[in-house]
Design a protein around this motif. Structure first.
Motif, short mmCIF file in Angstrom:
data_model
loop_
_atom_site.label_atom_id
_atom_site.label_comp_id
_atom_site.label_asym_id
_atom_site.label_seq_id
_atom_site.Cartn_x
_atom_site.Cartn_y
_atom_site.Cartn_z
N SER A 185 25.34 140.92 38.57
CA SER A 185 24.59 140.38 38.00
C SER A 185 25.20 138.89 37.04
CB SER A 185 22.90 140.39 37.13
OG SER A 185 22.53 139.56 36.33
N GLU A 186 26.71 140.17 36.58
CA GLU A 186 27.16 139.51 35.47
C GLU A 186 27.96 138.34 36.28
OE1 GLU A 186 28.78 142.68 33.11
OE2 GLU A 186 27.08 141.95 31.66
N PHE A 187 28.79 139.62 37.50
CA PHE A 187 29.44 139.07 38.07
C PHE A 187 29.00 137.53 38.81
CE2 PHE A 187 31.38 138.40 42.10
CZ PHE A 187 33.22 138.32 42.00
N ARG A 188 28.12 138.22 38.75
CA ARG A 188 27.10 136.40 39.50
C ARG A 188 27.34 135.10 39.57
NH1 ARG A 188 22.42 140.00 43.19
NH2 ARG A 188 24.23 140.37 45.25
N GLN A 189 26.84 135.09 38.03
CA GLN A 189 26.70 134.56 37.10
C GLN A 189 27.81 133.81 36.71
OE1 GLN A 189 23.67 133.85 36.13
NE2 GLN A 189 24.75 132.13 34.38
N ALA A 190 29.30 134.92 36.29
CA ALA A 190 30.38 134.31 35.68
C ALA A 190 30.43 133.27 36.88
CB ALA A 190 30.99 135.21 35.93
N SER A 191 30.86 133.81 38.41
CA SER A 191 31.24 133.19 39.56
C SER A 191 29.75 131.63 39.63
CB SER A 191 30.91 133.97 40.46
OG SER A 191 31.37 134.80 40.39
N ARG A 192 29.17 131.63 39.33
CA ARG A 192 28.08 129.76 38.97
C ARG A 192 28.80 129.26 37.99
NH1 ARG A 192 23.43 134.07 39.77
NH2 ARG A 192 23.07 133.84 41.93
#
Length: 346
Positions: A185-192
């Motif tokens: 979830s954090e990786f996806r948020q960081a990517s966004r």
């Protein structure tokens, strides 16, 4: 609907007249599946990309109906969701078959998700629990309470939930499982966030470049270093000047006159307003075409609002007869006074 979902578009299938009369095509439709792409659209031949992500099925049908009408295509169709891939719930831990359950048009409840994973396999219910990870928060339901409380079994799951069944002896496994979900979830948020920052930076660079180009152009315009076309006003006008023709549109005789204060009625002869235009043919150098406007009649002056000016036109307003006479008198009078003064002195 969301990215990854597959929608099924059914349209009437045409056939021969005999087939239509015998009713063979009554229930025959052409059916085609379309996957919602990363940009939230489906690409339909002869229609183009249609935005459907984030819409309900009814909203998507209304949007598709409008696009078919715009492209002059028969808007007879039906739309349904063939595969649900955008919204899902993961189930793991002490279950028969860990799986990922899609969320369809029908709400997905906790007991149904556990059944989709083959059921719970723990032997001692007193030391087992069902943990639900949602939006960074961990919820725990003891297994004995789950079986005894119907309300807990009917907990509605939402997109992104993670369900994990564990025992007191498998807490480390549960912790590792949820840590993995948190990292994803954090990786996806960081990517966004990174993509958004990159977009903002690019937009800022483009905005600054446009602002700099606009400022440079305005400076060149003020310094008269931009190629422009002019019309020249002379004669009995408020001031002898040149009128710049506007960029990208035409200008009329009235525009040029009134941008300069109009025709002074005390000195200007509104009966004799001329537009002089030289021939564009270099072989006819010196050839001039003249148009006269008699503006004493207001209806004639309407022509000034329709007369289109061209580059290097000359607008000339003649002087009134009384103005001409007055100027002659004003030039003669000082000479008479000077002669009389000289005679008196002698």
């Amino acid at each position: 609907m969301g990215i990854g979902d597959v929608v099924l578009l059914a349209t009437p299938q045409t056939g021969s007249t005999v087939e239509q009369l015998t009713g063979l095509l009554a229930a025959s439709n052409s059916r085609q599946g379309y996957t919602v792409q990363d940009d939230g659209t489906i690409s339909i031949p002869n229609v183009g990309r249609v935005q459907v992500s984030g819409m309900t099925l009814e909203e998507a049908e209304a949007e598709l109906f409008q696009r078919l009408v715009e492209n002059q295509i028969d808007p007879t169709f039906s739309l349904e969701i063939a595969e649900f891939n955008s919204k899902k719930v993961s189930i793991g831990g002490a279950v028969t078959q860990p799986t990922v359950a899609p969320i369809t048009l029908t709400p997905l409840y906790l007991d149904e998700a556990l059944s989709a994973a083959g059921g719970i396999t723990v032997e001692d219910q007193d030391y087992a629990s069902v943990r639900i990870y949602r939006d960074g928060t961990l919820y725990q339901v003891p297994l004995r309470d789950l079986y005894s409380n119907n309300g807990l079994r009917r907990i509605q799951l939402v997109d992104g939930d993670s369900v994990f069944v564990d025992t007191a002896y498998e807490l480390d496994l549960a912790q590792a499982y949820f840590e993995q979900q948190i990292r994803i979830s954090e990786f996806r948020q960081a990517s966004r966030v990174a993509a958004l920052n990159e977009l903002n930076s690019e937009m800022s660079i483009r905005r600054n470049a446009l602002g700099e180009a606009r400022d440079n152009y305005m400076t060149r315009l003020e310094l008269d270093s931009v190629d422009r076309d002019y019309v020249y006003l002379t004669g009995e006008v408020d001031s002898q000047a040149r009128y710049p023709l506007p960029f990208g549109k035409t200008a009329s005789l009235a525009d040029a006159l009134y941008s300069n204060g109009g025709v002074p009625t005390e000195t200007g002869n509104v009966r004799e307003i001329y537009v002089l235009r030289g021939s564009p043919d270099p072989r006819e150098f010196g050839a001039v075409t003249a148009w006269q406007l008699d503006a004493r009649d207001a209806t004639n002056f309407m022509l000034a609002t329709r007369f289109e000016l061209r580059p290097n036109d000359v607008i000339f307003v003649a002087e009134q007869p009384v103005t001409r006479w007055g100027r002659v008198i004003s030039q003669i009078t000082p000479s008479l006074i000077t002669s009389a003064a000289s005679a008196a002195t002698n």
